[in-house]
Design a protein around this motif. Structure first.
Motif, PDB file in Angstrom:
ATOM      1  N   GLY A 272       0.827  -1.203   0.000  1.00 45.91           N
ATOM      2  CA  GLY A 272       0.000   0.000   0.000  1.00 45.91           C
ATOM      3  C   GLY A 272       0.860   1.252   0.000  1.00 45.91           C
ATOM      4  O   GLY A 272       1.946   1.280   0.598  1.00 45.91           O
ATOM      5  N   ASN A 274       0.529   3.791   1.604  1.00 49.46           N
ATOM      6  CA  ASN A 274       0.661   4.382   2.930  1.00 49.46           C
ATOM      7  C   ASN A 274       1.999   4.035   3.572  1.00 49.46           C
ATOM      8  O   ASN A 274       2.416   4.667   4.554  1.00 49.46           O
ATOM      9  CB  ASN A 274      -0.476   3.903   3.833  1.00 49.46           C
ATOM     10  N   LYS A 293      -2.117   2.225  -4.895  1.00 51.93           N
ATOM     11  CA  LYS A 293      -3.128   2.898  -4.089  1.00 51.93           C
ATOM     12  C   LYS A 293      -3.992   1.860  -3.392  1.00 51.93           C
ATOM     13  O   LYS A 293      -4.348   0.847  -3.977  1.00 51.93           O
ATOM     14  CB  LYS A 293      -4.008   3.793  -4.973  1.00 51.93           C
ATOM     15  N   ARG A 294      -4.331   2.163  -2.134  1.00 52.48           N
ATOM     16  CA  ARG A 294      -5.209   1.257  -1.395  1.00 52.48           C
ATOM     17  C   ARG A 294      -6.600   1.244  -2.009  1.00 52.48           C
ATOM     18  O   ARG A 294      -7.272   0.216  -2.038  1.00 52.48           O
ATOM     19  CB  ARG A 294      -5.279   1.691   0.077  1.00 52.48           C
ATOM     20  N   ARG A 295      -7.045   2.390  -2.471  1.00 53.02           N
ATOM     21  CA  ARG A 295      -8.328   2.494  -3.159  1.00 53.02           C
ATOM     22  C   ARG A 295      -8.148   3.349  -4.410  1.00 53.02           C
ATOM     23  O   ARG A 295      -7.567   4.416  -4.335  1.00 53.02           O
ATOM     24  CB  ARG A 295      -9.395   3.142  -2.265  1.00 53.02           C
ATOM     25  N   GLY A 331      -5.918  -7.846   1.090  1.00 53.19           N
ATOM     26  CA  GLY A 331      -5.726  -6.409   0.933  1.00 53.19           C
ATOM     27  C   GLY A 331      -4.894  -5.860   2.070  1.00 53.19           C
ATOM     28  O   GLY A 331      -3.707  -5.604   1.918  1.00 53.19           O
ATOM     29  N   GLY A 332      -5.474  -5.676   3.222  1.00 54.14           N
ATOM     30  CA  GLY A 332      -4.767  -5.155   4.398  1.00 54.14           C
ATOM     31  C   GLY A 332      -4.692  -6.185   5.502  1.00 54.14           C
ATOM     32  O   GLY A 332      -5.159  -7.323   5.367  1.00 54.14           O
ATOM     33  N   LYS A 343      -9.753  -9.325  -1.644  1.00 50.70           N
ATOM     34  CA  LYS A 343      -9.766  -8.234  -2.622  1.00 50.70           C
ATOM     35  C   LYS A 343      -9.177  -8.809  -3.912  1.00 50.70           C
ATOM     36  O   LYS A 343      -8.099  -9.382  -3.911  1.00 50.70           O
ATOM     37  CB  LYS A 343      -8.928  -7.054  -2.127  1.00 50.70           C
ATOM     38  N   SER A 452     -13.567  -1.934  -3.325  1.00 51.44           N
ATOM     39  CA  SER A 452     -12.226  -1.380  -3.472  1.00 51.44           C
ATOM     40  C   SER A 452     -11.379  -2.159  -4.468  1.00 51.44           C
ATOM     41  O   SER A 452     -10.189  -1.932  -4.572  1.00 51.44           O
ATOM     42  CB  SER A 452     -11.518  -1.381  -2.107  1.00 51.44           C
TER      43      SER A 452
END
Length: 840
Positions: A272, A274, A293-295, A331-332, A343, A452
């Motif tokens: 991600g 972030n 990008k996460r989304r 995803g996370g 995801k 997402s």
């Protein structure tokens, strides 16, 4: 028996011999003599005494040999190395491949080895600097950059052209300026995204792992047979796609460490954006991370076509270049300890690479990692509704420092059996074709793709979306079954669901041993060994006093009912069930819930179906509490539908109804419920046999369905079975309470709309109120993730409507449900499973 028969034969022979001697005497003297008879009797007695003495010596000799010889080993099932095989229905060819070469090594280290330990080499340098020597001897790989190949790709050129024309249309600038702007943005996106994997940096970090990880990790355990399987997969020459579950930031470091130290090409890792923070972003990029990008949000009301095309092209070109790939299918990181719903974005790109011929095939390798204690803290703040703190350089340094000061026990990494992407795609395509041709087989629950994900219905047809979703769900389900069970998971599960009010150490050991034997019998990956009491004490030490309280108490008991008393000191163990500690403890407990989820579903459905009988004194007195199988299955299916965003109950290739029936049959085998056979009179049996001769196939099918619907089960009321059922029901109670409170808040949404954050806060407030009023008994019900999943459920049921307004979700009731009476029906549907049994 042998002694008796032998003795009897000796008597017969002696009598015959005596008679012969008498006859001989008669023949010689023609008369009986008293001396001859006496001599025969003495010979007979002497032979019997001699025979008894010989038998006595033989028995004594045999007993001595039995006593002095080594005892035979007990006929118990020998533990073999755990391996989660791929699906025999979807990937039968993959299931039979690769494992042949590693089966010989499965018996050598059934509990795994600590990969942080390195044997010194033969030279003096390797003995003094064993880690440097070992890392430097690892195979060297090149990780070529493919920037120019991506920029020259025709798909990207088309996306740049479309983006430029959109800019001309919306901003009114010149074509040249719009094209230059689109090209500059494309290059900037690629430079910010791409990985710069360095073999030298990978080896330096591998050396640091050897030096630093033992400071806070007791051991990192991997099965050598699984590493051998990974090497065999690497030797096929196909790209490896690693699909780990995500619990900690240590996950990708551990996987890269294992790849480097076992001479396998390190994968490129989807991370991600972030994590793109000073220094650490550069470090992760050098270890193989590429940032996404996460989304991927809409740009000016349209999809960001340029970004999507660059990401798709980047993944495809790296696969074409021979790179391995790694991404977290959830995803996370999971915030609850349970796997998140998958995801499908990156997996969809990899599937596209196969479908358009970019790669011939790929080997998908699910990976499950578990920790006795989570390394990078807990997620309690987020579950209580506070916003997530973004990662910064300062926060990363503080987190690392606190980690080095802690004690986190054992890390276990499990590699599942690799399977062919091509084989699974062909299997699912064949199933889809069979369904479209009108197959009578029932379909399992279908699930919509996450909001997402990279692609929507406007880009990919529904069949393709369902294909990607099936593969992703299959992987997550297999990973949930292969997750290593740590001692802290089992202890936390028992304390929260069986001994919430506390217990003695002896009681905890007894319950721990029972579940441990059950898990080992079912070939689950139990990641601990040794005496139960030592394992429990180790787990309590890892969990710490913040999650589990231990107190020594003195108990006074009377002796033999007289006036004398005896004092015993026992250790009382109690979970810390206050907020926020109980939420962290539930994180470890939820890993165990995955192994009992279908049992809990059936028991909760049984309670909901029997609530009118199970507390009825008359029904209890008559011991006649019964339930129809069809009603129980329908209740269980409804509960699975309610919790569809919490768990994956079966593989996509399985029928959920069959899994529920298997669980019911298991309860029958255990005696918790018993099947009631319908009694027929002789005339009825004769009529059924006679009518059977005239029934056609349709009548037989109707009769078979009718008989299935008439199957009835009787509930056992024994204390042992009641205790087991209550234990399984308690495991799901926090989730049911959360969903019930969320459904209750729908009635407060009548005639109004709220953003997601405000609606979540209202549900949290409702749960807090119910906790204070003892309507909700479990503090772990106060959790944000299940609340958000309940909103997804209400959207799926067409109760809630959601639209985006300035990147904020706005919720409101659909027109048909914007009435309090109708929303109460939704609440009643879920609240039926909240009902509890009076165990007294």
């Amino acid at each position: 028996m042998v002694v008796v028969v032998s003795t009897r034969l000796q008597e017969v022979y002696a009598n015959w011999e005596a008679r012969m001697e008498v006859r001989n005497t008669e023949s010689t003297s023609n008369r009986f003599t008293l001396d001859g008879l006496r001599q025969a009797a003495q010979n007979f007695r002497r032979s019997r005494i001699q025979e008894k003495e010989e038998w006595r010596k033989l028995r004594d000799s045999s007993l001595y040999k039995i006593k002095e010889s080594e005892p035979l080993p007990p006929r118990t099932k020998q533990k073999v190395s755990f391996l989660q095989y791929c699906c025999n229905s979807c990937t039968p060819t993959s299931r039979d491949s690769l494992v042949t070469a590693v089966r010989e090594k499965q018996q050598l280290h059934p509990f795994g080895v600590n990969v942080l330990f390195v044997k010194p080499g033969p030279t003096l340098f390797s003995r003094i600097f064993k880690y440097i020597s070992y890392v430097s001897s690892c195979k060297r790989f090149e990780y070529p950059m493919i920037t120019q190949a991506i920029l020259n790709d025709e798909r990207l050129k088309d996306a740049i052209t479309l983006t430029a024309w959109e800019t001309v249309k919306n901003e009114g600038c010149s074509e040249e300026k719009a094209f230059a702007k689109a090209k500059a943005r494309a290059k900037n996106i690629l430079l910010n995204m791409e990985s710069r994997c360095s073999d030298t940096l990978l080896k330096i970090v591998a050396w640091l792992v050897y030096k630093l990880l033992p400071c806070f990790i007791q051991s990192a355990v991997v099965l050598p047979s699984q590493i051998e399987l990974l090497k065999k997969a690497n030797d096929t020459g196909l790209p490896l796609v690693l699909l780990p579950l995500h619990r900690s930031h240590l996950d990708y470091i551990m996987i890269s460490f294992l790849m480097v130290t076992n001479n396998i090409r390190n994968p490129l890792i989807a991370a991600g954006d972030n994590l793109k923070i000073p220094f650490f972003g550069w470090l992760l990029r050098g270890l193989g991370a590429f940032f996404i990008k996460r989304r991927i949000d809409p740009v000016a009301g349209r999809k960001d076509l340029l970004y999507r095309t660059i990401l798709q092209t980047y993944v495809m070109e790296n696969l074409r270049a021979g790179h391995n790939m790694e991404f977290f299918v959830e995803g996370g990181r999971t915030r609850t300890g349970k796997p998140c719903m998958p995801k499908n974005g990156i997996l969809s790109v990899i599937l596209d690479s196969y479908m358009d011929g970019t790669i011939e095939d790929a080997l998908l390798i699910p990976i499950s990692i578990n920790y006795e204690r989570l390394v990078d803290g807990n997620f309690v703040r987020e579950q209580l509704g506070q916003p997530k703190k973004m990662e910064t350089f300062t926060s990363a340094i503080k987190a690392m420092w606190s980690t080095f000061m802690g004690h986190y026990g054992i890390v276990k990494v499990d590699f599942c059996q690799p399977f062919s992407l091509r084989e699974m795609v062909k299997t699912f395509q064949a199933q889809q074709n069979k369904f479209h041709l009108g197959s009578p087989s029932k379909r399992p629950l279908t699930y919509s793709m996450s909001n997402s994900s990279l692609y929507g219905t406007d880009v990919i047809v529904e069949e393709h979306r369902q294909l990607v979703n099936n593969i992703a769900r299959h992987v997550v389900y297999d990973l949930s079954k292969s997750t290593p069970i740590m001692s802290t998971n089992l202890v936390a599960f028992l304390l929260l669901n069986r001994f919430r009010d506390g217990c003695t150490l002896d009681k905890l050991v007894e319950a721990f041993e029972s579940i441990r034997l059950e898990l080992e019998f079912n070939n689950m990956d139990v990641a601990f060994c040794g005496e139960n009491v030592d394992i429990i004490k180790h787990a309590l030490d890892i969990l710490g006093p913040g999650l589990v309280m231990q107190q020594r108490q003195e108990i006074t008991e009377s002796v033999d009912g007289d006036q004398s008393y005896k004092s015993n000191v026992v250790t009382a163990i109690r979970p810390v069930s206050i907020l926020p500690n109980v939420i962290e403890l539930s994180y470890y407990s939820n890993t165990m819930l995955l192994y009992y989820i279908m049992d809990s579903i059936v028991v909760t459905a049984l309670y909901a179906e029997l609530q009118s009988q199970i507390n009825d004194p008359v029904a209890i007195a008559e011991n006649n509490i019964t339930v129809l199988q069809v009603n129980l299955v329908n209740r269980a299916l409804k509960l699975c539908d309610i919790l569809r965003y919490e768990f994956i109950f079966c593989r996509p290739c399985q029928e959920l109804e069959e899994i529920i029936l298997e669980t019911i049959y298991k309860f029958v085998h255990k005696g918790i419920i018993s099947k009631q056979e319908k009694a027929y009179l002789d005339d009825e049996l004769w009529s059924k046999r006679y009518a059977k001769n005239f029934d056609d196939s349709s009548d037989e099918e109707y009769q078979r369905e009718r008989e299935i619907n008439d199957i009835k089960y009787k509930l056992s009321l024994s204390p042992e079975h009641s205790s087991q059922m209550e234990f399984l029901h308690t495991a799901l109670r926090p989730l049911i309470d959360t969903y019930t409170c969320s459904a209750f808040n729908l009635m407060k949404l009548v005639g109004r709309s709220l953003c997601e954050r405000d609606l979540v806060q209202e549900v949290l407030s409702e749960i807090k109120t119910n906790l204070d009023g003892n309507i909700v008994s479990c503090g772990e019900s106060l959790c944000v993730d299940p609340i958000k999943n309940s909103f997804k459920l209400f959207e799926k049921w067409n109760v809630l409507e959601c639209h985006m307004q300035e990147n904020v979700k706005i919720f409101y009731l659909k027109e048909d449900y914007d009435k309090e009476v109708i929303t109460k029906n939704v609440y009643d549907t879920i609240a039926a499973f909240k009902w509890t049994r009076n165990v007294n």
